[in-house]
Design an enzyme around this catalytic site. Sequence first.
Site, mmCIF file in Angstrom:
data_model
loop_
_atom_site.group_PDB
_atom_site.id
_atom_site.type_symbol
_atom_site.label_atom_id
_atom_site.label_comp_id
_atom_site.label_asym_id
_atom_site.label_seq_id
_atom_site.Cartn_x
_atom_site.Cartn_y
_atom_site.Cartn_z
ATOM 1 N N GLY A 152 0.846 -1.191 0.000
ATOM 2 C CA GLY A 152 0.000 0.000 0.000
ATOM 3 C C GLY A 152 0.877 1.235 0.000
ATOM 4 C CB CYS A 166 -10.521 22.003 21.089
ATOM 5 S SG CYS A 166 -11.340 23.281 20.168
ATOM 6 C CD GLU A 167 -8.171 15.773 21.034
ATOM 7 O OE1 GLU A 167 -7.179 15.156 21.471
ATOM 8 O OE2 GLU A 167 -9.219 15.239 20.684
ATOM 9 C CE1 TYR A 194 -2.706 2.229 5.516
ATOM 10 C CE2 TYR A 194 -0.401 2.683 5.014
ATOM 11 C CZ TYR A 194 -1.469 1.807 5.050
ATOM 12 O OH TYR A 194 -1.303 0.524 4.620
HETATM 13 N N1 LLP Z 1 -1.969 -6.165 3.960
HETATM 14 C C1 LLP Z 1 -2.537 -6.150 5.174
HETATM 15 C C2 LLP Z 1 -3.225 -7.337 5.650
HETATM 16 C C3 LLP Z 1 -2.439 -5.003 5.979
HETATM 17 O O1 LLP Z 1 -2.977 -4.993 7.188
HETATM 18 C C4 LLP Z 1 -1.755 -3.858 5.489
HETATM 19 C C5 LLP Z 1 -1.634 -2.631 6.300
HETATM 20 C C6 LLP Z 1 -1.207 -3.914 4.193
HETATM 21 C C7 LLP Z 1 -1.323 -5.090 3.464
HETATM 22 C C8 LLP Z 1 -0.488 -2.760 3.564
HETATM 23 O O2 LLP Z 1 0.669 -2.430 4.268
HETATM 24 P P1 LLP Z 1 1.659 -1.325 3.677
HETATM 25 O O3 LLP Z 1 2.291 -1.884 2.429
HETATM 26 O O4 LLP Z 1 0.863 -0.117 3.378
HETATM 27 O O5 LLP Z 1 2.635 -1.123 4.770
HETATM 28 N N2 LLP Z 1 -2.022 3.670 9.393
HETATM 29 C C9 LLP Z 1 -0.644 3.216 9.527
HETATM 30 C C10 LLP Z 1 -0.374 1.973 8.693
HETATM 31 C C11 LLP Z 1 -1.315 0.835 9.001
HETATM 32 C C12 LLP Z 1 -1.081 -0.375 8.145
HETATM 33 C C13 LLP Z 1 -2.165 -1.377 8.306
HETATM 34 N N3 LLP Z 1 -2.084 -2.544 7.487
HETATM 35 C C14 LLP Z 1 0.287 4.366 9.175
HETATM 36 O O6 LLP Z 1 -0.194 5.455 8.845
HETATM 37 O O7 LLP Z 1 1.508 4.223 9.259
#
Ligand code: LLP
Length: 413
Positions: free
Chosen positions: A273, A340-341, A368
């Site tokens: 992602g 407000c935080e 994200y």
């Molecule tokens: N596959 C699964 C099952 C996942 O849970 C995730 C991400 C991905 C693939 C993709 O991972 P990536 O390639 O994007 O690292 N909100 C957080 C990141 C949460 C990731 C959750 N799962 C941030 O902003 O750093």
Amino acid sequence: MLHRVDGDLYMEQVSLTEIAEQHGTPTYIYSETAIRSAYEAFDSAFATHPHTVCYAVKACSNISILQLLAELGAGFDIVSGGELTRVLRAGGEARRVVFSGVGKQNWEIEYALTSGIGCLNIESASELQRVASIAAAKQLRAPVSVRVNPDVDPKTHPYIATGLKENKFGVSATEALAMYQQAAKDPWLDIVGIDCHIGSQITELEPFLDALRKLLELCDELESQGIEINHLDLGGGLGVRYRDEEPLDTESFAAAITQSMSGRPQSLLFEPGRIIVANAGLLLTRVNTLKSNEDRNFAVIDAAMNDLIRPALYGAWQEVTPVHEHDQDRKSWDIVGPVCETGDFLAKDREICLEENDLLAILSAGAYGFVMSSNYNSRGRAAEILVTGSEHRCIRRRETIEDQLALESLRRQ
Ligand code: LLP
């Protein structure tokens, strides 16, 4: 894709000042060229081994972006029925979709099966049972893989580590084996793969290789019992550079993985992602108020933690750069929102020259960012713009208060 012309910041051939004038702020802006090249770089690095790149929809789920990735040949990794609808709306094919998540609801399983999903990544024995009975009721065979929790340390922020046994995700290799034996006996379950995902923003190779080793051991064991595996899903998780991180080089990552796979018939599946979209996007914001006390200088901008929660939630560092560079004295600024935080900050201690009404770009916000935004403080969610060469298109209009209120009703008229 970002560069300056006479001190003004451009994404591809489009001036960010012009976008701000036309669409207002705060606004997310994505570069189509950057997304395209990130996808193609990852995909082509695995050219020597059969593979599918299933973009993790959760990172940035605007349907224009999904459409672009579908056109590039991507499959998709989803975690909800809502994400499946997005993929289908964007022209993605259900058979190239994998469905992850520890808490799939019955309607989501049913929806996935009737849509012809490629694979359900099963995360518990109970879920396996449930999928089998829904498949039987619908008279539809369910393609499944079991998500193994390989108990490896991805050395990342604890909130985004998922492959340690203390995490809620997946099952141990021993439990997975029993689940596969169960599945092999079930006429409504089709075993297609083995799955794992060990975390996010990972910058080391070893955790991925350790996880792959565990998947291969399980794969060998299953094959010795006559259970055939078509694909190994290594999940996503590759890190990017926000500040000074040293991300894995895609080519060497791919070389190491394909080497471990040499001579094996299974195809590979990935769920990236962040590496596809993080550095393709930014959040454009305007400085509302400058204020200082004996201790600190605050720049209050029109974006807030509801627009980009990563700094508040993970203490994440995102680069902030003025859209138009001034020459006056630099000062150290805390870049904060109007919410407000005290946790409502986007950046701290940044040495920049600022004046009220200046535009700022918060970089590396493509992953994200918008997807984690909320209506906290009744703020409308930001607009999203896709830049392609010298063109730009609004791919999500700014939310209005009427959009929010449309879902609510008064207790009496
Ligand atoms: N596959 C699964 C099952 C996942 O849970 C995730 C991400 C991905 C693939 C993709 O991972 P990536 O390639 O994007 O690292 N909100 C957080 C990141 C949460 C990731 C959750 N799962 C941030 O902003 O750093």
